[in-house]
Scaffold this active site. Structure first.
Site, mmCIF file in Angstrom:
data_model
loop_
_atom_site.group_PDB
_atom_site.id
_atom_site.type_symbol
_atom_site.label_atom_id
_atom_site.label_comp_id
_atom_site.label_asym_id
_atom_site.label_seq_id
_atom_site.Cartn_x
_atom_site.Cartn_y
_atom_site.Cartn_z
ATOM 1 N N ASP A 14 -51.003 48.465 -9.157
ATOM 2 C CA ASP A 14 -51.425 47.076 -9.304
ATOM 3 C C ASP A 14 -50.518 46.300 -10.260
ATOM 4 O O ASP A 14 -50.928 45.997 -11.373
ATOM 5 C CB ASP A 14 -52.875 47.060 -9.824
ATOM 6 C CG ASP A 14 -53.525 45.708 -9.661
ATOM 7 O OD1 ASP A 14 -52.868 44.807 -9.140
ATOM 8 O OD2 ASP A 14 -54.688 45.568 -10.066
ATOM 9 N N GLU A 21 -62.361 45.362 -3.673
ATOM 10 C CA GLU A 21 -62.984 44.792 -4.879
ATOM 11 C C GLU A 21 -64.151 43.864 -4.531
ATOM 12 O O GLU A 21 -64.261 42.757 -5.038
ATOM 13 C CB GLU A 21 -61.928 44.071 -5.732
ATOM 14 C CG GLU A 21 -60.827 45.018 -6.204
ATOM 15 C CD GLU A 21 -59.774 44.380 -7.110
ATOM 16 O OE1 GLU A 21 -59.606 43.155 -7.058
ATOM 17 O OE2 GLU A 21 -59.136 45.122 -7.869
ATOM 18 N N GLU A 66 -50.112 38.829 -15.260
ATOM 19 C CA GLU A 66 -51.367 39.513 -15.599
ATOM 20 C C GLU A 66 -51.138 40.717 -16.516
ATOM 21 O O GLU A 66 -51.786 40.856 -17.546
ATOM 22 C CB GLU A 66 -52.080 39.956 -14.316
ATOM 23 C CG GLU A 66 -53.350 40.741 -14.586
ATOM 24 C CD GLU A 66 -54.104 41.115 -13.312
ATOM 25 O OE1 GLU A 66 -53.630 40.777 -12.213
ATOM 26 O OE2 GLU A 66 -55.168 41.754 -13.430
HETATM 27 O O1 GCW Z 1 -54.701 42.935 -10.172
HETATM 28 C C1 GCW Z 1 -55.928 42.729 -9.597
HETATM 29 C C2 GCW Z 1 -56.476 41.583 -10.354
HETATM 30 C C3 GCW Z 1 -57.544 40.831 -9.615
HETATM 31 C C4 GCW Z 1 -56.995 40.439 -8.244
HETATM 32 C C5 GCW Z 1 -56.604 41.708 -7.509
HETATM 33 C C6 GCW Z 1 -55.959 41.415 -6.154
HETATM 34 C C7 GCW Z 1 -57.445 38.471 -6.984
HETATM 35 O O2 GCW Z 1 -56.959 42.055 -11.589
HETATM 36 O O3 GCW Z 1 -57.878 39.699 -10.375
HETATM 37 O O4 GCW Z 1 -57.908 39.677 -7.506
HETATM 38 O O5 GCW Z 1 -55.659 42.414 -8.246
HETATM 39 O O6 GCW Z 1 -54.762 41.518 -6.052
HETATM 40 O O7 GCW Z 1 -56.685 41.102 -5.221
#
Ligand code: GCW
Length: 720
Positions: A408, A329, A436
């Site tokens: 995720d 990311e 989240e």
């Molecule tokens: O779930 C995603 C989140 C990001 C997060 C990423 C991760 C810190 O939306 O906000 O970044 O995972 O785990 O690195």
């Protein structure tokens, strides 16, 4: 102490403003009314002493430290390090009062000596050391004794007494030894030092600002951080990473010119046996060190990490280590230099090794810029594809940190196949306590049943080994924290239970989630529970026990995941991510829904599992209902094992989920006079939002699938 500490002493808010969570004064009553002896030396024993003194001051007991053998006062509770025991209690001696003591002691003092001696003998006979964090607890001749080989064990023994309350002072019972199953029990804060323009002060934080940082500076709230450390120790956490894994410009400097800020936090957490870790950027040699490269095989880069790490340990001798999100990311990583993740992780591990530090290297690596038209690329495959081939190449002090599922932190996912694929690597399993994707601490969603299912999962089928075993034999458990500067720590007061439960499951993953909830209820609501403890407990169980499944019912169906609003991830948006580069699709059309991840016709993801799962997931006949759409694309009329069709299951569960949330609201109303009015009001407000949002989920998901499929609800309910 240094500047920030002094500054804040003046500005620290009244600690009574912060909710005591699972450590209200009342939880200390059973200890506080007793005559207590604390035997042993060391900073953590000082913490134990301070805690029992505070309790005794409040409730009229006494607390003595290191009495001499000749002057052993009467006591009901002894907390002792084994090396502080009288010599006569050594294993070679028959249980009984040591003579030196009986000569001068009163009858009660003799009982104390006897209890200590017996416990010392019994633990020695167990033939195992208690370890650095374990303790033994027994009650004999009217004396409760906690014995530990090392100070941290004494601290954990004290918190076990808090949990037991009066039960610790009941009938005689033999020695019980407690040791944590996971040696590493860690919380990662995704807290930014500076407010990020999109993600704010805490990335995915749903409880206000950070307890550590504010507007680019340390927040300096000594009282709050100390209270936090205490709460964490009381549920068993022993490591905290203090900044976001997405390391931005200011945060990167915590490693060098802002190290003082980390030193201050380490000083506050240390009295509760919590080691500080730091998330660092892989590009640090370039952005901080001015080097032209961060190539892990470059000698100047290795030297830079070695020198920088030496400076960290010079200031924080018990520093835990680094945490790295690389090539993920947008974060920099070894791929930029044509190196792999073993090269990258080993670079940092080499720098940390002389000091006993570890690097937590995250396996959350995938292509977040994929073409949604390309159905062969499967994000679920990514962690395994990147990491499994590297098994055996990581240094001993590398911990590869794997999210529990392949995607995720969704409400439902299979267990990540990486967990079974790297027997030659230390793995940590990562959970998300911050909600989240599970209601953002506006929805009640007790996650321990979900984590417990994952921890008990047997990746190799019936050979007996579980996910918990893999973590216990490797890098332990890690979770993303859910706290902020909110008065209740977690926004939703009931979300405190998730933090508590995570710590307890690290300590013992076999604990049943309802049992853990009982502990949390009894501690947290101790002051209120005197009115009608049974009603309180029963109602909280009715609201919370199944709340994760309720949440699952009204959100994305059958393991397909996402369907959330892009960006902030709250509330429904069925197609929100469908035509984006993020790799999170459901592929619904007029005929069916789900992702074909089979080897036969799909992405081949099922082949990343060992048998029996590679076969069970591959076949539509044996794939568990709750994961059906994760693994298969099926027609709406497909019959589930439950006897329902997929489309009818979607309609039914969504209506049911809403009804369950409405029932939660009614139940919570019954507690109006039983719990603290401020807690009651906050939960009431959150429940109102949960009902609204659950209805929205239900209506959007049902309308969406009704419009796609054209199939009416068998019960004739309105589908919009
Ligand atoms: O779930 C995603 C989140 C990001 C997060 C990423 C991760 C810190 O939306 O906000 O970044 O995972 O785990 O690195």
């Amino acid at each position: 102490m240094r500047r920030h500490r002094d500054q804040v002493r003046m500005s620290t808010p009244d600690p009574t403003d912060v909710h005591p969570a699972w450590l209200p004064d009342e939880a200390w009553r059973a200890i506080g009314v007793r005559r207590i002896l604390v035997c042993g030396e060391g900073a953590l024993v000082d913490t134990v002493q301070a805690e029992v003194e505070r309790a005794a001051d409040r409730y009229g007991g006494t607390a003595r430290r290191n009495p001499t053998e000749a002057d052993l006062p009467p006591a009901d509770l002894v907390l002792a390090l084994t090396d502080a025991l009288p010599p006569d209690s050594s294993p070679a001696t028959e249980p009984g009062p040591p003579e030196t003591l009986t000569a001068t002691a009163t009858a009660t003092a003799t009982a104390v000596a006897t209890a200590i001696a017996q416990l010392g003998t019994a633990t020695a006979q167990l033939g195992e050391s208690l370890g650095v964090e374990g303790f033994a607890l027994a009650r004999h001749a009217g004396v409760t004794v906690v014995l530990a080989d090392a100070p941290a064990g004494l601290l954990y023994g004290l918190f076990e007494l808090v949990r037991l309350g009066e039960a610790a002072f009941g009938p005689t019972h033999p020695v019980r030894v407690h040791r944590p199953v996971m040696a590493r029990r860690m919380l990662d804060h995704w807290d930014n030092v500076d407010v990020h323009p999109v993600m704010g002060q805490v990335e995915r934080g749903y409880a206000g600002g950070s307890i550590f940082w504010q507007d680019g500076r340390p927040r300096g709230d000594v009282a709050r951080v100390t209270a936090y450390a205490r709460l964490l120790a009381a549920c068993g956490i022993n490591a905290v990473s203090v900044n976001n894994v997405n390391v931005h410009a200011i945060e990167a400097r915590l490693l060098t010119e802002r190290l003082d800020d980390v030193v201050d936090l380490a000083d506050l957490l240390r009295p509760y046996a919590i080691r500080v870790h730091l998330a660092v950027t892989f590009a640090a040699p370039v952005v901080l060190g001015g080097l032209p490269t961060a190539d892990p095989l470059d000698q100047a880069v290795r030297d830079w990490w070695a020198e920088t790490t030496a400076r960290v340990y010079a200031r924080i001798p018990d520093f835990g280590g680094y945490l790295v999100k690389a090539d993920s990311e947008g974060q920099p990583g070894p791929f930029s230099y044509g190196r792999d993740h073993a090269d990258g992780a080993n670079l940092l591990a080499e720098a940390l090794a002389p000091y006993g530090g570890v690097v937590h290297w995250r396996a959350f690596v995938y292509n977040h810029r994929q073409d949604w038209r390309d159905r062969s690329t499967d994000r679920a495959r990514a962690a395994y594809d990147h990491f499994a081939p590297l098994d055996g190449r990581f240094r001993d002090n590398v911990i590869v940190q794997v999210k529990h599922g392949p995607m995720d932190f969704q409400t439902r996912e299979p267990v990540s196949p990486v967990i079974a694929a790297m027997p030659g690597t230390r793995l940590a399993v990562e959970f998300q306590v911050t909600q989240e994707y599970t209601g953002q601490q506006r929805h009640v969603c007790y996650l321990a049943p979900w984590w417990s299912e994952i921890l008990r999962f047997a990746p190799w089928g019936d050979d007996g080994r579980t996910v918990a075993d893999v973590a216990a034999g490797g890098g332990g458990l890690v979770a993303v924290s859910n706290v902020g500067d909110d008065r209740f720590w977690t926004g939703h007061p009931l979300a405190q239970a998730n933090l508590y439960a995570f710590g307890r499951l690290c300590w013992n993953p076999r604990l049943r989630p309802q049992e853990v909830l009982d502990e949390w209820i009894d501690l947290t609501f101790a002051p209120d529970a005197r009115v009608d403890p049974e009603l309180l407990r029963r109602t909280l169980h009715e609201i919370m026990d199944d709340s994760w499944r309720t949440y699952e019912r009204y959100t994305a169906p059958l393991g397909v995941g996402f369907m959330v609003r892009p960006g902030h991830h709250y509330g429904p948006d069925v197609d929100g991510y469908e035509y984006t580069p993020w790799g999170t699709y459901h592929f619904a059309d007029r005929d069916g829904v789900g992702v074909d991840r089979t080897r036969a016709t799909g992405t081949g993801f099922t082949g990343q599992y060992p048998p029996p799962w590679s076969e069970l997931y591959e076949s539509i006949d044996t794939c568990p209902d709750e994961l059906l759409l994760f693994f298969h694309h099926v027609p709406y009329g497909h019959l589930l094992h439950s006897g329902s069709t997929v489309i009818q299951h979607i309609y039914d569960t969504h209506f049911e989920g809403v009804r369950e949330v409405e029932a939660m609201c009614r139940r919570w109303e019954w507690l109006a006079r039983l719990v603290d009015p401020a807690v009651h009001a906050r939960v009431t407000e959150r429940l109102a939002e949960q009902v609204r949002c659950a209805r929205e989920w239900c209506d959007q998901v049902n309308a969406y699938f009704h419009r796609k499929s054209g199939i009416p609800d068998a019960h004739g309910r309105a589908l919009h």
